[in-house]
Design a protein around this motif. Sequence first.
Motif, PDB file in Angstrom:
ATOM      1  N   ARG A  87       0.846  -1.188   0.065  1.00 58.30           N
ATOM      2  CA  ARG A  87      -0.020  -0.162  -0.113  1.00 58.30           C
ATOM      3  C   ARG A  87       0.849   1.138   0.100  1.00 58.30           C
ATOM      4  O   ARG A  87       1.953   1.097   0.262  1.00 58.30           O
ATOM      5  N   ALA A  88       0.079   2.466  -0.219  1.00 55.22           N
ATOM      6  CA  ALA A  88       0.933   3.540  -0.293  1.00 55.22           C
ATOM      7  C   ALA A  88       0.075   4.709   0.582  1.00 55.22           C
ATOM      8  O   ALA A  88      -1.274   4.523   0.619  1.00 55.22           O
ATOM      9  N   THR A  89       0.403   5.690   0.948  1.00 54.71           N
ATOM     10  CA  THR A  89      -0.396   6.735   1.809  1.00 54.71           C
ATOM     11  C   THR A  89      -0.924   7.528   0.662  1.00 54.71           C
ATOM     12  O   THR A  89      -0.570   8.736   0.444  1.00 54.71           O
ATOM     13  N   GLN A  90      -2.098   6.882   0.299  1.00 59.51           N
ATOM     14  CA  GLN A  90      -2.887   7.671  -0.828  1.00 59.51           C
ATOM     15  C   GLN A  90      -4.173   8.623  -0.152  1.00 59.51           C
ATOM     16  O   GLN A  90      -5.417   8.492  -0.548  1.00 59.51           O
ATOM     17  N   THR A  91      -3.688   9.353   0.669  1.00 57.18           N
ATOM     18  CA  THR A  91      -4.523  10.449   1.507  1.00 57.18           C
ATOM     19  C   THR A  91      -5.266  11.330   0.422  1.00 57.18           C
ATOM     20  O   THR A  91      -4.701  12.288   0.049  1.00 57.18           O
ATOM     21  N   ASN A  92      -6.337  11.113  -0.051  1.00 58.36           N
ATOM     22  CA  ASN A  92      -7.261  11.689  -0.997  1.00 58.36           C
ATOM     23  C   ASN A  92      -8.070  12.878  -0.400  1.00 58.36           C
ATOM     24  O   ASN A  92      -9.237  12.598  -0.182  1.00 58.36           O
ATOM     25  N   GLU A  93      -7.251  13.939   0.227  1.00 59.62           N
ATOM     26  CA  GLU A  93      -8.047  14.963   0.752  1.00 59.62           C
ATOM     27  C   GLU A  93      -8.409  16.238   0.121  1.00 59.62           C
ATOM     28  O   GLU A  93      -7.595  17.010  -0.533  1.00 59.62           O
ATOM     29  N   PRO A  94     -10.009  16.003  -0.100  1.00 57.16           N
ATOM     30  CA  PRO A  94     -10.520  17.347  -0.936  1.00 57.16           C
ATOM     31  C   PRO A  94     -10.041  18.514  -0.578  1.00 57.16           C
ATOM     32  O   PRO A  94     -10.324  19.390  -1.121  1.00 57.16           O
ATOM     33  N   GLY A  95      -9.826  18.685   0.695  1.00 58.76           N
ATOM     34  CA  GLY A  95      -9.530  19.921   1.459  1.00 58.76           C
ATOM     35  C   GLY A  95      -8.411  20.549   0.613  1.00 58.76           C
ATOM     36  O   GLY A  95      -8.177  21.979   0.752  1.00 58.76           O
ATOM     37  N   ARG A  96      -7.557  19.889   0.001  1.00 61.85           N
ATOM     38  CA  ARG A  96      -6.570  20.518  -0.679  1.00 61.85           C
ATOM     39  C   ARG A  96      -6.701  21.338  -2.037  1.00 61.85           C
ATOM     40  O   ARG A  96      -6.109  22.283  -2.407  1.00 61.85           O
ATOM     41  N   CYS A  97      -8.023  21.178  -2.336  1.00 65.06           N
ATOM     42  CA  CYS A  97      -8.671  21.965  -3.397  1.00 65.06           C
ATOM     43  C   CYS A  97      -8.629  23.420  -3.040  1.00 65.06           C
ATOM     44  O   CYS A  97      -8.619  24.399  -3.824  1.00 65.06           O
ATOM     45  N   ALA A  98      -8.742  23.661  -1.820  1.00 63.63           N
ATOM     46  CA  ALA A  98      -8.762  25.041  -1.406  1.00 63.63           C
ATOM     47  C   ALA A  98      -7.666  25.727  -1.412  1.00 63.63           C
ATOM     48  O   ALA A  98      -7.297  26.940  -1.680  1.00 63.63           O
ATOM     49  N   LEU A  99      -6.467  25.010  -1.616  1.00 61.43           N
ATOM     50  CA  LEU A  99      -4.934  25.719  -1.729  1.00 61.43           C
ATOM     51  C   LEU A  99      -4.768  25.742  -3.395  1.00 61.43           C
ATOM     52  O   LEU A  99      -4.167  26.558  -3.759  1.00 61.43           O
ATOM     53  N   LEU A 100      -5.440  24.641  -4.118  1.00 61.07           N
ATOM     54  CA  LEU A 100      -5.314  24.877  -5.630  1.00 61.07           C
ATOM     55  C   LEU A 100      -6.032  26.113  -6.087  1.00 61.07           C
ATOM     56  O   LEU A 100      -5.881  26.693  -7.198  1.00 61.07           O
ATOM     57  N   LEU A 101      -7.376  26.185  -5.686  1.00 56.04           N
ATOM     58  CA  LEU A 101      -8.367  27.125  -6.273  1.00 56.04           C
ATOM     59  C   LEU A 101      -7.845  28.804  -6.455  1.00 56.04           C
ATOM     60  O   LEU A 101      -7.928  28.858  -7.704  1.00 56.04           O
ATOM     61  N   PRO A 102      -7.093  29.163  -5.579  1.00 57.26           N
ATOM     62  CA  PRO A 102      -6.565  30.528  -6.068  1.00 57.26           C
ATOM     63  C   PRO A 102      -5.650  30.554  -7.349  1.00 57.26           C
ATOM     64  O   PRO A 102      -5.766  31.592  -8.087  1.00 57.26           O
ATOM     65  N   VAL A 103      -4.843  29.480  -7.735  1.00 60.36           N
ATOM     66  CA  VAL A 103      -4.210  29.503  -8.769  1.00 60.36           C
ATOM     67  C   VAL A 103      -4.899  29.040  -9.889  1.00 60.36           C
ATOM     68  O   VAL A 103      -4.976  29.679 -11.098  1.00 60.36           O
ATOM     69  N   LEU A 104      -5.893  28.074  -9.794  1.00 63.60           N
ATOM     70  CA  LEU A 104      -6.541  27.593 -10.807  1.00 63.60           C
ATOM     71  C   LEU A 104      -7.627  28.807 -11.487  1.00 63.60           C
ATOM     72  O   LEU A 104      -7.882  28.745 -12.669  1.00 63.60           O
ATOM     73  N   ALA A 105      -8.251  29.370 -10.516  1.00 66.40           N
ATOM     74  CA  ALA A 105      -9.080  30.535 -10.658  1.00 66.40           C
ATOM     75  C   ALA A 105      -8.559  31.611 -11.703  1.00 66.40           C
ATOM     76  O   ALA A 105      -9.233  32.200 -12.510  1.00 66.40           O
TER      77      ALA A 105
END
Length: 311
Positions: A87-105
């Motif tokens: 296994r791997a630590t595949q922590t799929n944290e949707p909260g990280r989208c809040a970090l991406l949003l300012p750049v994506l927008a």
Amino acid sequence: MTIASVYAEFAAREARGVSPTYERLTQAISEDARVLALLETVPPPQRQPNLLLGVVRLLGGPVDDASAFHDFSISHWPAIEAHLRTRATQTNEPGRCALLLPVLAALPQPLALLEVGASAGLCLYPDRYSYRYGTDELGSGEPTLDCSLTGAEPPTNLPEIVWRAGLDLNPLQVTDPADVAWLEALIWPEHHHRRERLRAAIAIAAQDPPMLVRGDLVDDLPGLAAQAPAGATLVIYHTSVLYQVPADRRRAFADLARTLPGHRISVEAPHVVPFRDLPPAPDQASHNVLALDDVPLAWTRGHGQAMAWFA
């Protein structure tokens, strides 16, 4: 670093103030000679705290008492070792989208998203979630992602996304109960809000499952990127992924990404993706660096709970 120091640092810098249960437990593990000796028997990438703790929880083991954890680990080590090795630590944290949003927008719209290390692809839906930056709110769906933002104004628009794809050595499926159980085991014990938003994000993804490709971040990236539609801005991004990749492959990936069209967003620890002349981090907790096209922009916390903009 020794295994003991890795666990002690995890307790002091990552778990402190975030998970009292994991702070106490990982500090105890750092002093537990027998458990440390067992960890010596697996490859170094498989010894990390989040992976061990997630595996024990997946197997029904206790994490709220160090003595009980010790006994469970000793008596169930063959099963624990088998999971650690596969296994791997595949922590799929949707909260990280809040970090991406300012750049994506702020990028030219519409966007074609390609996430490297996508796990189950929950961070491929930044346009489907809602956000709360302090008192500023954006979006109308669930889950709502809370992020403390300093040093910049919050975004005012959601991105327009016309294509989304993920690349992972072992992609997880939101429609597979066993994969969902692993994602939930990786949520820290006290983080009921993260478990709730994980389930809400899984419900969104299950209605429109993402295109996830099993593959390597160097060998298979160009072929997948070539599938992005013409007229859309390609955005290749990764969050807390490259620490699991050997250093030479990280460099090969970075060199390759620079040759592809579009943009690259990284959210990684500063020792994993290093930058010169970074300002001091906001505090002594563990932080990642948000960067666009190799230009650092902000310090971020691991689950997307805070971002300190300095660019």
